[in-house]
Design a protein around this motif. Sequence first.
Motif, PDB file in Angstrom:
ATOM      1  N   SER A  98       0.831  -1.205   0.000  1.00  0.00           N
ATOM      2  CA  SER A  98       0.000   0.000   0.000  1.00  0.00           C
ATOM      3  C   SER A  98       0.866   1.256   0.000  1.00  0.00           C
ATOM      4  CB  SER A  98      -0.935  -0.003   1.219  1.00  0.00           C
ATOM      5  OG  SER A  98      -1.809  -1.110   1.197  1.00  0.00           O
ATOM      6  N   VAL A  99       1.910   1.267   0.841  1.00  0.00           N
ATOM      7  CA  VAL A  99       2.802   2.429   0.910  1.00  0.00           C
ATOM      8  C   VAL A  99       3.499   2.645  -0.429  1.00  0.00           C
ATOM      9  CG1 VAL A  99       4.882   3.356   1.989  1.00  0.00           C
ATOM     10  CG2 VAL A  99       3.138   2.237   3.393  1.00  0.00           C
ATOM     11  N   GLU A 100       3.979   1.549  -1.033  1.00  0.00           N
ATOM     12  CA  GLU A 100       4.667   1.660  -2.320  1.00  0.00           C
ATOM     13  C   GLU A 100       3.721   2.169  -3.402  1.00  0.00           C
ATOM     14  OE1 GLU A 100       7.278   1.732  -5.345  1.00  0.00           O
ATOM     15  OE2 GLU A 100       7.703   1.532  -3.201  1.00  0.00           O
ATOM     16  N   LEU A 101       2.485   1.660  -3.439  1.00  0.00           N
ATOM     17  CA  LEU A 101       1.508   2.099  -4.437  1.00  0.00           C
ATOM     18  C   LEU A 101       1.151   3.563  -4.241  1.00  0.00           C
ATOM     19  CD1 LEU A 101      -0.375   1.450  -6.769  1.00  0.00           C
ATOM     20  CD2 LEU A 101      -2.045   0.593  -5.116  1.00  0.00           C
ATOM     21  N   TYR A 102       1.009   3.972  -2.974  1.00  0.00           N
ATOM     22  CA  TYR A 102       0.688   5.368  -2.666  1.00  0.00           C
ATOM     23  C   TYR A 102       1.775   6.301  -3.190  1.00  0.00           C
ATOM     24  CZ  TYR A 102       0.160   9.582   0.206  1.00  0.00           C
ATOM     25  OH  TYR A 102       0.055  10.863   0.629  1.00  0.00           O
ATOM     26  N   HIS A 103       3.043   5.983  -2.913  1.00  0.00           N
ATOM     27  CA  HIS A 103       4.134   6.834  -3.381  1.00  0.00           C
ATOM     28  C   HIS A 103       4.257   6.812  -4.904  1.00  0.00           C
ATOM     29  CE1 HIS A 103       5.690   8.082   0.476  1.00  0.00           C
ATOM     30  NE2 HIS A 103       5.668   6.838   0.917  1.00  0.00           N
ATOM     31  N   GLN A 104       3.926   5.671  -5.508  1.00  0.00           N
ATOM     32  CA  GLN A 104       3.938   5.601  -6.972  1.00  0.00           C
ATOM     33  C   GLN A 104       2.891   6.539  -7.574  1.00  0.00           C
ATOM     34  OE1 GLN A 104       3.334   1.655  -8.526  1.00  0.00           O
ATOM     35  NE2 GLN A 104       2.887   2.407 -10.576  1.00  0.00           N
ATOM     36  N   LEU A 105       1.691   6.561  -6.976  1.00  0.00           N
ATOM     37  CA  LEU A 105       0.643   7.452  -7.462  1.00  0.00           C
ATOM     38  C   LEU A 105       1.041   8.914  -7.283  1.00  0.00           C
ATOM     39  CD1 LEU A 105      -2.503   5.575  -6.093  1.00  0.00           C
ATOM     40  CD2 LEU A 105      -1.782   5.763  -8.473  1.00  0.00           C
ATOM     41  N   LEU A 106       1.695   9.215  -6.159  1.00  0.00           N
ATOM     42  CA  LEU A 106       2.165  10.587  -5.941  1.00  0.00           C
ATOM     43  C   LEU A 106       3.178  10.994  -7.008  1.00  0.00           C
ATOM     44  CD1 LEU A 106       2.649  10.959  -2.081  1.00  0.00           C
ATOM     45  CD2 LEU A 106       0.834  11.886  -3.499  1.00  0.00           C
ATOM     46  N   ARG A 107       4.100  10.083  -7.334  1.00  0.00           N
ATOM     47  CA  ARG A 107       5.108  10.402  -8.357  1.00  0.00           C
ATOM     48  C   ARG A 107       4.454  10.639  -9.704  1.00  0.00           C
ATOM     49  NH1 ARG A 107       7.977   6.286  -5.548  1.00  0.00           N
ATOM     50  NH2 ARG A 107       7.335   4.745  -7.121  1.00  0.00           N
ATOM     51  N   GLU A 108       3.477   9.786 -10.049  1.00  0.00           N
ATOM     52  CA  GLU A 108       2.795   9.940 -11.336  1.00  0.00           C
ATOM     53  C   GLU A 108       1.998  11.236 -11.383  1.00  0.00           C
ATOM     54  OE1 GLU A 108       0.482   6.443 -11.856  1.00  0.00           O
ATOM     55  OE2 GLU A 108       2.210   5.140 -12.235  1.00  0.00           O
ATOM     56  N   ALA A 109       1.346  11.579 -10.256  1.00  0.00           N
ATOM     57  CA  ALA A 109       0.581  12.824 -10.209  1.00  0.00           C
ATOM     58  C   ALA A 109       1.510  14.034 -10.342  1.00  0.00           C
ATOM     59  CB  ALA A 109      -0.213  12.904  -8.909  1.00  0.00           C
ATOM     60  N   LYS A 110       2.684  13.949  -9.721  1.00  0.00           N
ATOM     61  CA  LYS A 110       3.635  15.061  -9.770  1.00  0.00           C
ATOM     62  C   LYS A 110       4.178  15.267 -11.172  1.00  0.00           C
ATOM     63  CE  LYS A 110       7.902  16.739  -7.605  1.00  0.00           C
ATOM     64  NZ  LYS A 110       8.967  16.450  -6.610  1.00  0.00           N
ATOM     65  N   ASN A 111       4.364  14.166 -11.923  1.00  0.00           N
ATOM     66  CA  ASN A 111       4.922  14.246 -13.261  1.00  0.00           C
ATOM     67  C   ASN A 111       3.879  14.576 -14.325  1.00  0.00           C
ATOM     68  OD1 ASN A 111       7.467  13.583 -12.297  1.00  0.00           O
ATOM     69  ND2 ASN A 111       7.115  11.388 -12.547  1.00  0.00           N
ATOM     70  N   SER A 112       2.597  14.535 -13.965  1.00  0.00           N
ATOM     71  CA  SER A 112       1.551  14.824 -14.933  1.00  0.00           C
ATOM     72  C   SER A 112       1.430  16.320 -15.151  1.00  0.00           C
ATOM     73  CB  SER A 112       0.207  14.250 -14.448  1.00  0.00           C
ATOM     74  OG  SER A 112      -0.188  14.878 -13.254  1.00  0.00           O
ATOM     75  N   GLN A 113       0.680  16.716 -16.195  1.00  0.00           N
ATOM     76  CA  GLN A 113       0.517  18.132 -16.512  1.00  0.00           C
ATOM     77  C   GLN A 113      -0.240  18.830 -15.401  1.00  0.00           C
ATOM     78  OE1 GLN A 113      -1.397  18.790 -20.216  1.00  0.00           O
ATOM     79  NE2 GLN A 113      -1.210  21.009 -20.163  1.00  0.00           N
ATOM     80  N   PRO A 114       0.211  19.995 -14.920  1.00  0.00           N
ATOM     81  CA  PRO A 114      -0.481  20.691 -13.829  1.00  0.00           C
ATOM     82  C   PRO A 114      -1.865  21.143 -14.261  1.00  0.00           C
ATOM     83  CG  PRO A 114       1.219  22.082 -14.782  1.00  0.00           C
ATOM     84  CD  PRO A 114       1.400  20.716 -15.385  1.00  0.00           C
TER      85      PRO A 114
ATOM     86  N   SER B   7     -18.659  22.810 -17.524  1.00  0.00           N
ATOM     87  CA  SER B   7     -19.700  21.828 -17.193  1.00  0.00           C
ATOM     88  C   SER B   7     -19.141  20.622 -16.489  1.00  0.00           C
ATOM     89  CB  SER B   7     -20.396  21.376 -18.483  1.00  0.00           C
ATOM     90  OG  SER B   7     -19.466  20.749 -19.341  1.00  0.00           O
ATOM     91  N   GLN B   8     -17.861  20.678 -16.050  1.00  0.00           N
ATOM     92  CA  GLN B   8     -17.259  19.540 -15.361  1.00  0.00           C
ATOM     93  C   GLN B   8     -16.614  20.033 -14.075  1.00  0.00           C
ATOM     94  OE1 GLN B   8     -17.503  16.435 -16.297  1.00  0.00           O
ATOM     95  NE2 GLN B   8     -18.622  16.928 -18.160  1.00  0.00           N
ATOM     96  N   TYR B   9     -16.449  19.145 -13.119  1.00  0.00           N
ATOM     97  CA  TYR B   9     -15.762  19.478 -11.880  1.00  0.00           C
ATOM     98  C   TYR B   9     -14.298  19.768 -12.138  1.00  0.00           C
ATOM     99  CZ  TYR B   9     -19.717  17.900  -9.066  1.00  0.00           C
ATOM    100  OH  TYR B   9     -20.938  17.773  -8.487  1.00  0.00           O
ATOM    101  N   GLN B  10     -13.750  20.688 -11.365  1.00  0.00           N
ATOM    102  CA  GLN B  10     -12.313  20.922 -11.382  1.00  0.00           C
ATOM    103  C   GLN B  10     -11.660  19.937 -10.415  1.00  0.00           C
ATOM    104  OE1 GLN B  10     -10.495  23.017 -13.119  1.00  0.00           O
ATOM    105  NE2 GLN B  10     -12.167  24.009 -14.225  1.00  0.00           N
ATOM    106  N   ILE B  11     -10.691  19.191 -10.917  1.00  0.00           N
ATOM    107  CA  ILE B  11     -10.016  18.188 -10.087  1.00  0.00           C
ATOM    108  C   ILE B  11      -8.820  18.856  -9.438  1.00  0.00           C
ATOM    109  CG2 ILE B  11      -8.897  15.944 -10.071  1.00  0.00           C
ATOM    110  CD1 ILE B  11     -10.382  15.327 -12.663  1.00  0.00           C
ATOM    111  N   GLN B  12      -8.781  18.811  -8.114  1.00  0.00           N
ATOM    112  CA  GLN B  12      -7.704  19.467  -7.385  1.00  0.00           C
ATOM    113  C   GLN B  12      -6.790  18.423  -6.760  1.00  0.00           C
ATOM    114  OE1 GLN B  12      -9.016  22.766  -4.898  1.00  0.00           O
ATOM    115  NE2 GLN B  12     -11.096  22.371  -5.568  1.00  0.00           N
ATOM    116  N   SER B  13      -5.496  18.739  -6.743  1.00  0.00           N
ATOM    117  CA  SER B  13      -4.529  17.847  -6.118  1.00  0.00           C
ATOM    118  C   SER B  13      -4.715  17.862  -4.622  1.00  0.00           C
ATOM    119  CB  SER B  13      -3.095  18.281  -6.463  1.00  0.00           C
ATOM    120  OG  SER B  13      -2.929  18.242  -7.871  1.00  0.00           O
TER     121      SER B  13
END
Length: 400
Positions: free
Chosen positions: A359-375, A391-397
């Motif tokens: 779970s910890v490894e997957l969590y940090h992996q998701l954080l890395r992917e989110a950080k590398n994605s377009q802001p 007409s869509q929700y704004q997704i916030q980090s």
Amino acid sequence: MSLKESIDKATSAELTEDDFGLLLDVVDIVKSDADTNIEESVNIIKTKLESNNANVILRSVSLLDFLAENCGAMMRGQIAKRSFVNNYLVKLVNDPKMHNSIKYAVIKEIYKLSKSFKGDESLRAMEDSFKELQKKYLYLCQQAVSEVDGTPKPAGGEEDEELSKAIEMSLRETGPPFSERQSTSVAEQPLNVPSAAPEYAQAPAPAPVPAPEKVRALYDLQSNDDDTLSFKKDDIIVVVEKVNDDWIRGCLNGNLGIVPVNYVEKVPQATERELAELVTLLDNSFNVEVLLSKLIDLKTRVASQPISSQEFESILIRDQIPGKLDQLSQTRETLRQILDLYKLKVLELQSMQKNVDASVELYHQLLREAKNSQPLPSPNPTTFGFNPQQSQYQIQSPPF
């Protein structure tokens, strides 16, 4: 009633089990003008199979079965077209986000139709598709063959009820398990404005969460099927849900998958009584050591100089050895059972540690992917992250 209205009723999302009367109504309407209604009914079913509702898909699969068995060769030819089989049935099974209960229902229907169509070369698509599915979903296909070829169970029985419960649980916990979900605009979302609460009002205490059920693997199972969990003997698997009488869905080492129930056994929960017995046994451990010491001394004395039977019995009575041995004999079986229980507990803790690490490894992996994605665009604080012009929700980090 039109053909579409009849199919809508037979495949309604509100139906949690098949309504045979409604299914037969569709069959009657199709047969009343087969030249026109056969193709139209198949086109309507195509849209139903693309639904994001589990009940609609399951009812559509049942309707497909009724039409194939009751509406003649023209209907079978439409259903057995490779474009229909591949794009609407096999596609459901291969969808990685599809719930296993849906996959199993479709696989079972493909096998059933492959048997019904057997012998007609123009209808080989079903048989060929099932053979391909066997390479990827071996255990689901084996279960389908066993159920179709075995003794049929009455409709609406315990297995159907368990299947419905499993689907309902999956939809409630993870949302509809489909690759395409309907997007809802903000304008369609109701605004829930809470009424003024009393100053000292308190939320009700949450209900206690029951301990998860766990099972221990009796044998090794290595599978190339992405939907089936691989494990080794003595692995402790946390049960996520019961799929049906023969399959459960479990978690092990950070992986999720289905597990055949005949490969595992239930891990008993430790009760307060068993814990109290263990504490009592530990408290009495000194008495055990004292008794063992006296028996060793007696053995040394007998080996060094012979003693009479009367003297030997006198020593046993003086040290209360027979009575203490009787007590220990009664305790020995209890001790063995508790030791077996806590060996399982050690395995549970080891399995839990692996799941925590995963779970910890997957969590940090998701954080890395989110950080590398377009802001994403910065939200307007006055609208709480919602832009009225869109007409869509704004997704916030998340605020890490």
